[in-house]
Each structure stands twice: as C-alpha cells, then as structure tokens.
Design an enzyme around this catalytic site. Structure first.
Site, short mmCIF file in Angstrom:
data_model
loop_
_atom_site.label_atom_id
_atom_site.label_comp_id
_atom_site.label_asym_id
_atom_site.label_seq_id
_atom_site.Cartn_x
_atom_site.Cartn_y
_atom_site.Cartn_z
N ASP A 10 0.85 -1.20 0.00
CA ASP A 10 0.00 0.00 0.00
C ASP A 10 0.88 1.24 0.00
O ASP A 10 2.03 1.19 0.46
CB ASP A 10 -0.83 0.08 1.30
CG ASP A 10 -1.72 -1.11 1.48
OD1 ASP A 10 -2.02 -1.79 0.49
OD2 ASP A 10 -2.11 -1.35 2.64
N1 URA Z 1 -1.10 -5.79 4.17
C1 URA Z 1 -1.59 -4.54 4.05
O1 URA Z 1 -2.61 -4.20 4.63
N2 URA Z 1 -0.91 -3.66 3.31
C2 URA Z 1 0.25 -3.96 2.66
O2 URA Z 1 0.83 -3.10 2.00
C3 URA Z 1 0.73 -5.26 2.80
C4 URA Z 1 0.05 -6.18 3.56
#
Ligand code: URA
Length: 234
Positions: free
Chosen positions: A102
């Site tokens: 993310d």
């Molecule tokens: N889980 C999440 O919520 N975000 C990420 O970037 C990776 C794993």
C-alpha cells in the site's frame, strides 16, 4: 538482438531517438569505436556516452519502499519508479513490482522484469511467507494471536477464511505479523477485524531475504545468491 532494439528495450528512447543516438556517435564499444544500429555485440562491450549499458533483461532488484510511494507506473503522486533511474520505468519487458505494498506501507519490495521468476515468487508452492512489523492505534486485547492462527478468520467481503498467520506480540501496540498469503490490504483488514487500527506497517522479510542495511528509498540488484536466500525457506 540488434543494437537499436536492445537500447530501445532498455529505455534509452524510442527507436527513432535511439537511431539518432547512433547517428550522433554516442554509442560505442569499450575502445570508443562508434557502433552502428545493425551491429551485434555482447551487452557488456557496449557504451552509451562512454558509460556501460544498464543491466540486461533478467533484472531483479530489492527496493526499500518508503511510506507515501505508490506501486504503479502512472498514478498520481510519488511512484516507486521515482526512486529508480528514470530509464528503468521505460524498460521492455516492464520492470514490475512483485505484488504490491500500500502507499502507506514501507519496507521490502521486489521488482523484476522476469515473468517466470515473478510467478515463482508469488506461487503458493514456493511457500514464501512475509513478515510485517505493525504499530497499532489501540492496545492489543490478547486474543489476536489465537484468532489469527485459527484459520477461520473471515474478512469482510472475502468468501474464504484466511490461512493461519502468526502474530508475535512485542508490546501492547507493537507486533510482528507473518502472513502466508497476500490478500488486498490484508494486514490492515485483519487488525480492523479484531477492532484495532494499523498506524504503521513495514514489511521486513520475504521468504529467507531481509532488507539488511538497505536504507529507506535505496535499492540494490539481486544476484543468484540473493535469490537462493529468498527461496531458502525451512
Ligand atoms: N497488508 C496490508 O494491509 N498492506 C500492505 O501493503 C501489505 C500487507
């Protein structure tokens, strides 16, 4: 491969632009002899403006992604490609991220232009788990480790329960989460499912490979030894 195609594929420019580079005598061999668009030469013998060529196809790298960067070639805002040499975003085949983090997640991100390797990394058969360092907005209640390990936790809008995951509690708001699959926003949604909120998320390990001393925003290419380490899981 003909030199024009090779350079265009490495992101040095369109075929037209690369042809112009040849006409300008900017492409030479190691002794400074001017090369021509149709020449065939070993990759390591070629120079552009006196500099060795970028790595050939089969490039895999490890990036320490900072928060605030998006895993995309063309989103708004800061992109992971902004952290790499500008030509790397123009390569064909594309240098793409292996899965995504993310925008607000930091840590280990693998990138490769090798489709077979990408599939091998993400394949469940390779059993590459991923470790995340999590900072939470609320104190942990105490039942999270058991709920995450149960194999029965069902996230909102999913139709299958999650695989068992390990949670190692380090302090009331700090924990390490090890996941064996990669669902959309998985870590954040898991903590939301147990009434908490992730404040900061950092991926610290994929399979057998960690970031080591790679600083935020830094990257390095991976060699065969690194890939052995990556796939070396007990
Ligand atoms: N889980 C999440 O919520 N975000 C990420 O970037 C990776 C794993």
């Amino acid at each position: 491969m003909k030199l024009v195609k090779l350079l265009a594929n490495l992101g040095y420019g369109s075929r037209k632009q690369v042809q112009l580079m040849f006409r300008e005598g900017r492409v030479t061999d190691a002794d400074g002899e001017v090369l021509y668009a149709d020449d065939l030469l070993a990759h390591e013998a070629i120079r552009v403006d006196g500099e060795p060529l970028d790595p050939p196809h089969g490039l895999t790298l490890l990036l320490h992604k900072p928060r605030g960067y998006t895993c995309s070639t063309k989103d708004k805002g800061r992109l992971i490609y902004d952290l790499l040499p500008p030509r790397y975003r123009e390569r064909s085949p594309l240098l793409s991220s292996v899965g995504r983090l993310d925008r607000d997640t930091s840590g280990m991100l693998l990138m490769t232009d090798d489709g077979a390797l990408l599939h091998r990394i993400v394949s469940p058969k390779s059993r590459l788990d991923k470790a995340y360092e999590v900072t939470l907005a609320e104190d942990l209640r105490g039942d999270e480790t058991a709920r995450f390990a149960s194999g029965t936790l069902l996230l909102e809008s999913d139709d299958k329960p999650l695989l068992p995951a390990e949670l190692l509690v380090q302090s009331p708001r700090q924990a390490q989460l090890v996941l064996h699959e990669g669902r959309y926003h998985q870590a954040r949604r898991m903590f939301a499912a147990v009434g908490n909120h992730v404040q900061a998320l950092h991926r610290s390990r994929i399979g057998g490979l960690s970031l080591g001393d790679l600083g935020e925003g830094q990257w390095r290419t991976l060699d065969a030894g690194d890939l052995d380490t990556l796939f070396n899981v007990p």
